[in-house]
Design a protein around this motif. Structure first.
Motif, PDB file in Angstrom:
ATOM      1  N   MET A  80      -1.879   5.596   3.623  1.00 13.45           N
ATOM      2  CA  MET A  80      -2.668   5.539   2.388  1.00 13.45           C
ATOM      3  C   MET A  80      -3.836   6.538   2.407  1.00 13.45           C
ATOM      4  O   MET A  80      -4.181   7.089   1.366  1.00 13.45           O
ATOM      5  CB  MET A  80      -3.194   4.126   2.149  1.00 13.45           C
ATOM      6  N   GLN A  84      -4.097   9.264  -0.357  1.00 11.60           N
ATOM      7  CA  GLN A  84      -5.300   9.302  -1.178  1.00 11.60           C
ATOM      8  C   GLN A  84      -5.874  10.720  -1.243  1.00 11.60           C
ATOM      9  O   GLN A  84      -6.262  11.198  -2.313  1.00 11.60           O
ATOM     10  CB  GLN A  84      -6.329   8.333  -0.625  1.00 11.60           C
ATOM     11  N   TYR A  88      -6.012  12.923  -4.711  1.00  8.52           N
ATOM     12  CA  TYR A  88      -7.295  13.430  -5.191  1.00  8.52           C
ATOM     13  C   TYR A  88      -7.278  14.957  -5.343  1.00  8.52           C
ATOM     14  O   TYR A  88      -7.777  15.494  -6.325  1.00  8.52           O
ATOM     15  CB  TYR A  88      -8.433  13.010  -4.265  1.00  8.52           C
ATOM     16  N   MET A  98      -8.947   5.677  -8.635  1.00  4.41           N
ATOM     17  CA  MET A  98      -8.613   5.791  -7.199  1.00  4.41           C
ATOM     18  C   MET A  98      -8.839   4.458  -6.487  1.00  4.41           C
ATOM     19  O   MET A  98      -7.986   3.995  -5.738  1.00  4.41           O
ATOM     20  CB  MET A  98      -9.468   6.876  -6.537  1.00  4.41           C
ATOM     21  N   THR A 101      -6.178   1.668  -7.814  1.00  4.56           N
ATOM     22  CA  THR A 101      -4.776   1.860  -7.423  1.00  4.56           C
ATOM     23  C   THR A 101      -4.604   1.809  -5.911  1.00  4.56           C
ATOM     24  O   THR A 101      -3.659   1.184  -5.409  1.00  4.56           O
ATOM     25  CB  THR A 101      -4.226   3.184  -7.964  1.00  4.56           C
ATOM     26  N   PHE A 102      -5.504   2.427  -5.183  1.00  6.52           N
ATOM     27  CA  PHE A 102      -5.333   2.435  -3.733  1.00  6.52           C
ATOM     28  C   PHE A 102      -5.693   1.100  -3.091  1.00  6.52           C
ATOM     29  O   PHE A 102      -5.139   0.747  -2.055  1.00  6.52           O
ATOM     30  CB  PHE A 102      -6.083   3.606  -3.092  1.00  6.52           C
ATOM     31  N   SER A 103      -6.568   0.334  -3.703  1.00  3.38           N
ATOM     32  CA  SER A 103      -6.848  -1.013  -3.185  1.00  3.38           C
ATOM     33  C   SER A 103      -5.602  -1.882  -3.283  1.00  3.38           C
ATOM     34  O   SER A 103      -5.238  -2.582  -2.337  1.00  3.38           O
ATOM     35  CB  SER A 103      -7.994  -1.669  -3.957  1.00  3.38           C
TER      36      SER A 103
END
Length: 133
Positions: A80, A84, A88, A98, A101-103
């Motif tokens: 991840m 990420q 970005y 960001m 969605t990444f959480s």
């Protein structure tokens, strides 16, 4: 000590036959019994069955402890974190996009990997006859 005395010591006695490690690991990753690969390894999300319902293998000796959590965090963070950075650099989304969605992605990936890594560790323990197997 003579040669005959050395052969009587327990460290020189032949041990039980080895079990195949590769298939046991693959069965564990599929959350199946490391012995037969037929029945499920878990009673719930992470609680191991006391024994295999198909072959009767005693699974109560398995002790995965913190290994599965460590491996899940390690792989999730690597994948991840790299993803990420890539997202970005390519798309430059806003910070809330960001973070949101990444959480969700991190939690989903870690929860997916955790029982699979626990099964893998139980498979390794079974194959190497650790913890009473």
């Amino acid at each position: 000590m003579s040669h005959d005395d050395a052969t009587l010591r327990p460290e020189f006695l032949p041990g039980p036959p080895e079990r195949p490690t590769g298939p046991a690991i693959l069965r564990g990753l599929r959350r199946r019994c490391p012995n037969c690969g037929e029945a499920g390894l878990f009673e719930g999300y992470l609680k191991l069955n006391g024994s295999c319902t198909a072959c009767g293998e005693d699974l109560s000796h398995a002790r995965a402890d913190d290994g599965p959590a460590y491996l899940s965090i390690l792989l999730t963070a690597k994948v991840m974190g790299t993803l990420q950075l890539f997202v970005y650099e390519m798309f430059q989304p806003g910070p809330w996009v960001m973070a949101g969605t990444f959480s969700i992605g991190v939690v989903a990936m870690a929860l997916y990997l955790l029982p699979r890594f626990k099964g893998m560790i139980v498979g390794i323990q079974w194959a190497k006859r650790m913890h009473g197997f």
